[in-house]
Scaffold this motif. Structure first.
Motif, short mmCIF file in Angstrom:
data_model
loop_
_atom_site.label_atom_id
_atom_site.label_comp_id
_atom_site.label_asym_id
_atom_site.label_seq_id
_atom_site.Cartn_x
_atom_site.Cartn_y
_atom_site.Cartn_z
N UNK A 287 97.35 3.78 -131.10
CA UNK A 287 97.34 2.51 -131.84
C UNK A 287 95.91 2.12 -132.21
N UNK A 288 94.98 2.33 -131.29
CA UNK A 288 93.58 2.04 -131.57
C UNK A 288 93.07 2.91 -132.73
N UNK B 35 102.08 7.62 -120.85
CA UNK B 35 102.68 7.18 -122.11
C UNK B 35 102.04 5.89 -122.60
N UNK B 36 101.70 5.00 -121.68
CA UNK B 36 101.03 3.75 -122.06
C UNK B 36 99.64 4.03 -122.62
N UNK B 37 98.88 4.88 -121.92
CA UNK B 37 97.54 5.22 -122.39
C UNK B 37 97.59 5.91 -123.76
N UNK B 38 98.52 6.83 -123.90
CA UNK B 38 98.66 7.57 -125.16
C UNK B 38 98.99 6.61 -126.31
N UNK C 228 91.48 13.40 -126.16
CA UNK C 228 92.05 12.79 -124.96
C UNK C 228 93.58 12.69 -125.09
N UNK C 229 94.06 12.37 -126.28
CA UNK C 229 95.51 12.33 -126.52
C UNK C 229 96.11 13.70 -126.25
N UNK C 230 95.46 14.75 -126.73
CA UNK C 230 95.96 16.11 -126.51
C UNK C 230 96.00 16.45 -125.02
#
Length: 271
Positions: free
Chosen positions: A99-100, A91-94, A17-19
């Motif tokens: 961090x998680x 950017x917030x979600x990433x 998901x980050x990608x």
């Protein structure tokens, strides 16, 4: 039973998901570059009975009416503002996912039991059943080799079982190679009261979901098709739906078992 709970490791899904977010971010930045000439333009909206009127602020701070023919300026300004808001959320979600992941331990609950001394383990029932314990109970619940029709013993799997065809041996050996638990010819009760023995019951260890796998070896032979295709209908009437909890493979005399397709199905449903 509480011990049947399975905590699914979401690490790879979250990394993917980050990608995906990073790919969207690249596209957004490209679009924002095309709209860079809209920097500093502020649009005001005034609601009228006939619709909306748009104004921009000039260098002196005065509101200037935007004519209909110049409405493209409004569209670009709003699009740019939208892109900027989306970029901020990405950017917030990433950041939150990363961090998680930094503190995420998918085995933390299982580790509590694993760290107990042997004396405690003997008397404690773990909330999370280990894969080995779950598979053992799964096999006990779904006994195999229930088909009473004789096997001539020509085909022996790498696991030492006798099966009825070369293709069944190929499938069983693939399951074993890929560490997919399977049971040969379990029994299932159909809605019409009859019982059937699908070729395999297979288990996705990650999700702990079971699938029946039925192989049709001569779909080009009329007599074979007439005898076996009603079985698919009976399966569906009994809640065994292809892609949901039933996997089907097939072959003809001229077109043997498609291993590429079989491996795709294994990856899709069982890994």
């Amino acid at each position: 039973m509480i011990g049947g709970i399975k905590i699914v490791n979401q690490t790879e899904q979250l990394k993917n998901q980050v990608k995906e977010l990073e790919e969207v971010l690249k596209k957004l930045d490209k679009q924002l570059f095309y709209l860079r000439n809209m920097q500093g333009i502020t649009i005001r909206i005034c609601k009228q009975k006939s619709g909306y009127q748009y104004y921009k602020t000039d260098d002196n701070g005065k509101r200037v009416y935007i004519k209909h023919k110049d409405k493209e300026i409004v569209r670009k300004a709003f699009q740019k503002s939208y892109y900027e808001c989306v970029r901020k959320e990405i950017l917030t979600q990433k950041y939150q996912i990363e961090r998680f992941l930094k503190f995420y331990n998918p085995t933390a609950i299982e580790d509590v039991y694993d760290k107990l001394c042997d004396a405690r383990k003997e008397l404690v029932t773990p909330i999370i059943c280990t894969d080995d314990d779950y598979i053992e109970k799964w096999r006990q619940t779904h006994p195999g080799e229930k088909n009473t029709f004789p096997i001539d013993g020509q085909f022996v799997t790498d696991n030492g079982e006798y099966v009825r065809s070369k293709s069944e041996k190929i499938l069983a050996d693939l399951f074993l190679k890929k560490d997919i638990p399977y049971i040969y010819e379990p029994e299932v009760e159909l809605s019409n009261g009859h019982k059937a023995c699908p070729d395999f019951l297979v288990l996705n260890k990650r999700t702990r979901k079971s699938y029946y796998w039925e192989h049709f070896g001569r779909v080009d032979a009329e007599e074979y098709a007439i005898r076996n295709f009603p079985k698919i209908y009976a399966y569906e009437k009994s809640g065994l739906i292809q892609g949901k909890n039933l996997i089907i493979s097939m072959e003809t005399e001229k077109q043997p078992l498609d291993l590429k397709l079989v491996n795709e199905k294994i990856e899709m449903y069982l890994m």
